[in-house]
Design a protein around this motif. Sequence first.
Motif, PDB file in Angstrom:
ATOM      1  N   ASP A   1       0.870  -1.178   0.000  1.00  0.00           N
ATOM      2  CA  ASP A   1       0.000   0.000   0.000  1.00  0.00           C
ATOM      3  C   ASP A   1       0.906   1.226   0.000  1.00  0.00           C
ATOM      4  N   ASP A   2       1.096   1.810  -1.177  1.00  0.00           N
ATOM      5  CA  ASP A   2       2.038   2.924  -1.326  1.00  0.00           C
ATOM      6  C   ASP A   2       1.595   4.178  -0.581  1.00  0.00           C
ATOM      7  N   SER A   3       0.342   4.230  -0.171  1.00  0.00           N
ATOM      8  CA  SER A   3      -0.134   5.413   0.554  1.00  0.00           C
ATOM      9  C   SER A   3       0.334   5.435   2.003  1.00  0.00           C
ATOM     10  N   ARG A   4       0.831   4.310   2.521  1.00  0.00           N
ATOM     11  CA  ARG A   4       1.268   4.232   3.904  1.00  0.00           C
ATOM     12  C   ARG A   4       2.745   4.596   4.015  1.00  0.00           C
ATOM     13  N   PRO A   5       3.177   5.120   5.183  1.00  0.00           N
ATOM     14  CA  PRO A   5       4.577   5.575   5.332  1.00  0.00           C
ATOM     15  C   PRO A   5       5.609   4.486   5.039  1.00  0.00           C
ATOM     16  N   TYR A   6       5.305   3.248   5.384  1.00  0.00           N
ATOM     17  CA  TYR A   6       6.263   2.164   5.158  1.00  0.00           C
ATOM     18  C   TYR A   6       5.888   1.308   3.956  1.00  0.00           C
ATOM     19  N   GLY A   7       4.908   1.758   3.199  1.00  0.00           N
ATOM     20  CA  GLY A   7       4.556   1.084   1.956  1.00  0.00           C
ATOM     21  C   GLY A   7       3.748  -0.188   2.121  1.00  0.00           C
ATOM     22  N   VAL A   8       3.266  -0.472   3.341  1.00  0.00           N
ATOM     23  CA  VAL A   8       2.464  -1.669   3.565  1.00  0.00           C
ATOM     24  C   VAL A   8       1.269  -1.347   4.450  1.00  0.00           C
TER      25      VAL A   8
ATOM     26  N   VAL B   1      -5.700  -7.164   8.976  1.00  0.00           N
ATOM     27  CA  VAL B   1      -6.145  -7.390  10.348  1.00  0.00           C
ATOM     28  C   VAL B   1      -6.124  -6.092  11.148  1.00  0.00           C
ATOM     29  N   PHE B   2      -5.079  -5.299  10.961  1.00  0.00           N
ATOM     30  CA  PHE B   2      -4.889  -4.051  11.700  1.00  0.00           C
ATOM     31  C   PHE B   2      -4.713  -2.942  10.668  1.00  0.00           C
ATOM     32  N   LYS B   3      -5.833  -2.384  10.224  1.00  0.00           N
ATOM     33  CA  LYS B   3      -5.797  -1.408   9.143  1.00  0.00           C
ATOM     34  C   LYS B   3      -4.974  -0.184   9.541  1.00  0.00           C
TER      35      LYS B   3
ATOM     36  N   MET C   1       3.543   0.203  11.718  1.00  0.00           N
ATOM     37  CA  MET C   1       4.844  -0.459  11.744  1.00  0.00           C
ATOM     38  C   MET C   1       5.180  -1.023  10.369  1.00  0.00           C
ATOM     39  N   PRO C   2       6.447  -1.158  10.067  1.00  0.00           N
ATOM     40  CA  PRO C   2       6.841  -1.804   8.801  1.00  0.00           C
ATOM     41  C   PRO C   2       6.610  -3.306   8.877  1.00  0.00           C
ATOM     42  N   HIS C   3       6.704  -3.956   7.731  1.00  0.00           N
ATOM     43  CA  HIS C   3       6.578  -5.411   7.669  1.00  0.00           C
ATOM     44  C   HIS C   3       7.951  -6.001   7.980  1.00  0.00           C
TER      45      HIS C   3
ATOM     46  N   GLN D   1       8.914 -13.259   3.623  1.00  0.00           N
ATOM     47  CA  GLN D   1       7.664 -13.542   2.924  1.00  0.00           C
ATOM     48  C   GLN D   1       7.661 -13.050   1.482  1.00  0.00           C
ATOM     49  N   GLY D   2       8.309 -11.922   1.235  1.00  0.00           N
ATOM     50  CA  GLY D   2       8.157 -11.255  -0.046  1.00  0.00           C
ATOM     51  C   GLY D   2       7.002 -10.272   0.029  1.00  0.00           C
ATOM     52  N   MET D   3       6.769  -9.541  -1.061  1.00  0.00           N
ATOM     53  CA  MET D   3       5.709  -8.531  -1.065  1.00  0.00           C
ATOM     54  C   MET D   3       4.417  -9.115  -1.613  1.00  0.00           C
TER      55      MET D   3
END
Length: 679
Positions: A554-561, A565-567, A571-573, A579-581
């Motif tokens: 999700d490029d709109s989020r600060p860390y791109g993810v 479960v927790f919209k 935190m980053p992944h 796992q991969g993207m």
Amino acid sequence: MSNLLIGLRDWVDARLPIMRAWNTHMGKYYAPKNFNFWYFFGVLSLVVLVNQLLTGIWLTMSYNPSQEGAFASVEYIMRDVDFGWILRYMHSTGASAFFVVVYLHMFRALLYGSYQKPRELIWIFGMLIFVVLMAEAFVGYVLPWGQMSYWGAQVIISLFGAIPYFGEDIVTWIRGDYLISGITLNRFFALHVVALPIVLLALVVLHLLALHEVGSNNPDGVDIKKYKDKEGVPLDGVAFHPYYTVHDLQAIGVFLFIFCGIIFFMPEMGGYFLEYANFEHANNLKTPEHIAPVWYFTPYYSILRAVPDKFWGFVAFAASVAVPFVLPWLDRSPVKSWRYRGNITKVMLVTFVASFLILGVLGVWSPTDARTTLARICSVIYFAFFLLMPFWTSLDRTKPVPDRVTTDGGIGFWGSIAGLLLILALTVVPLKAVAAESAYDCGSIPCAPFVADPQDKASLQHGAKMYMNYCMGCHSLQYSRYNRVAADLGIPEDLFEANLKFDPDVKMGAFMGNAMDKGEAKKWFGAAPPDLTLVSRARQPEWLYTYLLSFYKDDSRPYGVNNKVFKDVGMPHALLELQGMQECAPGPVKAHNGGVKRDPLTGEDILEDPCGKFEITFAGEMTPEEYDSAVYDLVNFLAYVAEPMKTDRHRIGVYTLLFIALFTVFAWLLNREYWKDVH
């Protein structure tokens, strides 16, 4: 030796009338010989009271009644105090058990009219015990200083603010501060361990004294003192000791079997005895999504919520507790026991019990329009049972009451089962009609199935490695010690220290902190990363497992993810390289049961969700199967650290239940021997 003991007894008795007290309340106190199942709950309430007092004394030795130390001291009791977890579970399970046996004890009084003349004072003392017990349970519920403790106290205390003119002053006086704080916690601790137990014990003594003064009621509701032999002994009575002391032993055995079964195998009871939210530290800036008191308050809480106005809601809440006090003067029936009352009594009592149970369940659930309507209907039934009692008891047709007690009266075993099934049907059917939920347990999707295995050492060791390498830089396990984890996982301390403990200055007996400064964490993430021990218990392992599988691009989020479960998680992944993207792809809408919605005609999946499934756009170091296994090991390790005594709990529980079962068999045989000549 026996002469010495008898001499000592006589010496004490000459100065303190112990034998007179024994004869008055045990040896020569004659109880009706036809007590049935419902008369066990009085003695069981005394058993639970003793349990609460003894375990409470031991818990106070390690508890810290301060805002800073309360939560940590409870975790210390659970993890570091020898068998502290048993004491805590005995006390928490005992709180719920107390209300179970008291509610059933009160139900028996409704069945057999044990509140009618000359037993009005017994009922009044019993109701006072119930009110003090509610107060004792409420202040005790605040002491763990978890999320639901804090916010439950906030809601209940704020109710007093609805009182005109003096409400806010009363709220401030109860809290001892302008907000719920350490001062509130400290005064609640004093009330819980000193003031209220003294009042409770005094009322229990008065309740028993009043009972033994007028004598016990019985299922027939007749007075056994009318017919006596030449020595003044009631023909239909037996000495409480030894007959009922032995008789009650078998009930105590069955009760302890159930009680210990819960303690050792399901102490949380699905979040009803120990609420999951209470495994999070109290946070006055984070309001839980759904605030509800513990289950034994929920019938009255439902009545409160059913009234839209705050003041009148408080009035209804207070009235629901107060109106049973006048029950002896509301009942106009000339007959005590429902055995000899008519159908009106049976319909009213069954309806009342079903509505009370419905109110209890609705108080646990989050409110909806349909649930609020049902709560209002049941609230009307609750009050109508009491307030209309003078009319329906006068209209009810009664049957002739026997002069002496009967041992084969009542509706019998199968009649009791039929009555229970009827009450359950009247309870379950309305609840089913309003049971639809709009939220999932895991955010926007159902939780993936997960079963922790604390005995799988290989899984736990691999999970520990995963945690140390990928999680510990941010997330602490601040209530767990390195050496305890090493011992439980079967890892030699030198090997653990060389490979899994990265700070050489920290000793093996220290807590497992983390490397991230809380101030820096708040700057980077908006909040300090939580202790994953607490997340595993507060959210449950299946939530954590599903969460770690559900990151997507999700490029709109600060860390791109982002996370299903927790919209909008901050935190980053952390496991991205493994796992991969993942990226969203159109897929079927998942149902609450974990399945998917299907077309009823074609049987095909209904593709409605633009993020109904994931597709990996670039591969990680692990295959999906390997990653899933690694996440399982990680969550399995965190579930173990959250409750490291779980394996011991199960092992000790098996031996405990076997001992209690053997004790119950011997108690039954002893009871049969004593009662074989009683007719």
